[in-house]
Write an enzyme that holds these catalytic residues in place. Structure first.
Site, PDB file in Angstrom:
ATOM      1  N   CYS A 204      43.170  44.128  37.722  1.00  0.00           N
ATOM      2  CA  CYS A 204      41.673  43.621  37.523  1.00  0.00           C
ATOM      3  C   CYS A 204      40.665  44.503  36.868  1.00  0.00           C
ATOM      4  CB  CYS A 204      41.337  43.139  38.888  1.00  0.00           C
ATOM      5  SG  CYS A 204      39.740  42.110  38.845  1.00  0.00           S
ATOM      6  N   CYS A 380      38.186  37.450  36.606  1.00  0.00           N
ATOM      7  CA  CYS A 380      37.931  38.622  37.217  1.00  0.00           C
ATOM      8  C   CYS A 380      36.213  38.464  37.969  1.00  0.00           C
ATOM      9  CB  CYS A 380      37.845  39.700  36.401  1.00  0.00           C
ATOM     10  SG  CYS A 380      37.389  41.451  37.375  1.00  0.00           S
TER      11      CYS A 380
END
EC number: 1.8.5.8
Length: 452
Positions: A204, A380
């Site tokens: 991420c 994200c």
């Protein structure tokens, strides 16, 4: 979307453990031929999945739904615990306990699958065999590789021995994520807190700065933000790889008084003196800190990097970015962090990749074209305070691909509600059971026949 989520949780069937099932997927070398013949006569397909994380379990559950009694699914995974790692940011912010992110792996092994509690040490794709640490030899008709990323803690001198003490912490570790909040609470006027990003890709891409913004908000709520220096030291060149979101985050950093130091790669921690050494274009730079949140370098596991499956350029499993099929071995597929797909490595990406992989594997089994294509979708949720999030969604080429009816580059309360109360349940009760498809919620976008 929310009604669909609640309906899914109400109707999702319970998972039955297969941890006490005999490892019938494991045979000796002398048995391989006879086992293959038996499967052929019964029209049974043996699928070995290496890795029992988010990608491996999602694929295993979806395959079980499709293959019914015609699939012999074997999951090779050494860990007894499974972690919902996206929660560790909120653990680091003091919102959840790390125990909230942990469950038993056995509770998520599909009831029709065999769990081999071991790790693969050698891939032999020319022979359709994998070898394990305990000396097992496992053959397959299809192989799915989803081993995740390896965190290279030892590539930053002094990091391993100081993690969890001397102000050094990381939300990328179950062992230290609770320490993050402890160190945030200990910050005092005149202190310096540093947040790092390595040169490598990470799990991420927005995660390294999520805890920065939570720290910023915490200090504001306690009236000392203007007295504590916050540094964002990144080996990269911007706040985020997608221009739309990066511009917003860059503006936010300036407005909130966060020092941005790009091309700063952490190479050493001196815990006793609380100093961090950064490699910069101008030479090494030593900075005093009171707290430092470190994102370690990451990359492929050595067993992948040194295997015939690896992309020579990256060390990750070398797959077609659309079909997720290996570029050389047509019965090998890969997804998630261990693949060389040119997109951000997130759980959200896996929710889009898994049904495409399953659909293409089934098509290959049936002799059909591999016409399901992954477009690089990933997401994200960047926490910008204790109540708001910028929900970044994009696909290949860092092209914005938002799914909500508002500008997601603006801070919003709704995505934080999703991150805290919906996504964890959707992960445990939906994704790992093969019934959650990310932005498509309950609805599998890939239509494939069941194998009877």
């Amino acid at each position: 979307m929310f009604k669909s989520i609640m309906y899914a949780l109400a109707v999702a069937p319970a998972v039955t453990s297969s941890s006490d099932k005999l490892p019938n997927g494991v045979v000796s070398a002398s048995q391989l031929g006879s086992e293959k013949e038996k499967r052929k006569l019964k029209n049974v397909t043996k699928i070995v999945i290496v890795g029992g994380g988010a990608g491996g379990l999602s694929v295993a559950s979806q395959l079980e739904h499709k293959f019914k009694n015609k699939g012999d699914i074997v999951i090779v995974e050494p860990s007894e615990k499974h972690y919902y790692q996206p929660l560790w940011t909120l653990v680091g912010g003091g919102i959840f306990s790390r125990k909230d992110s942990e469950k038993d792996e056995k509770d998520f092994i599909p009831k029709g699958a065999t769990w081999v509690k071991d790790s693969v040490t050698v891939f032999k794709p020319e022979e359709n065999i994998v070898l394990t640490k305990d000396g097992k030899e496992i053959d397959y008709d299809y192989l799915v590789v989803s081993t995740g990323l390896e965190l290279y803690w030892d590539r930053v001198k002094g990091l391993k021995e100081n993690l969890g003490k001397n102000g050094v912490t990381s939300n990328y570790s179950y062992d230290s994520c609770e320490k993050t909040f402890e160190f945030i609470k200990s910050l005092k006027p005149g202190n310096v807190a540093i947040f790092t990003v390595p040169t490598t890709g990470v799990k991420c891409g927005g995660a390294p700065q999520k805890i920065l913004w939570l720290c910023d908000d915490y200090l504001r709520k306690h009236g000392i933000r203007d007295k504590v220096r916050l540094d964002f030291n990144s080996a990269g060149a911007s706040m985020f790889p997608v221009k739309k979101y990066s511009e917003v985050l860059d503006k936010m950093a300036k407005e909130r008084g966060v020092n941005q130091n790009f091309a700063h790669n952490l190479v050493e921690i001196k815990g006793d003196s609380k100093e961090a050494v950064f490699e910069t274009p101008q030479g090494n730079k030593t900075v005093k800190y009171d707290m430092i949140h470190v994102v370690p370098p990451m990359g492929p596991h050595s067993v992948i990097k040194n295997s015939p499956l690896a992309d020579p350029a990256t060390g990750f499993v070398n797959v077609d970015k659309g079909t997720l099929q290996h570029v050389k071995y047509d019965n090998v597929f890969s997804l998630g962090d261990t693949s060389n797909l040119p997109t951000s490595k997130t759980a959200a990406a896996i929710t889009s990749q898994a049904p495409i992989l399953v659909g293409n594997l089934i098509n290959h089994k049936l002799g059909l074209p591999l016409n399901h294509k992954y477009d690089g979708y990933t997401s994200c949720p960047i926490t910008t305070s204790y109540s708001k999030i910028i929900l970044a969604e994009f696909k290949y080429g860092f092209e914005v691909d938002e799914s909500l009816p508002f500008d997601q580059s603006k801070e919003s309360y709704f995505p934080m509600f999703l991150k805290k109360y919906v996504f964890p349940t959707a992960y445990w009760e939906g994704m790992l059971k093969g019934r959650w498809f990310g932005k498509n919620t309950l609805f599998n976008p890939i239509k494939t026949p069941e194998i009877n």
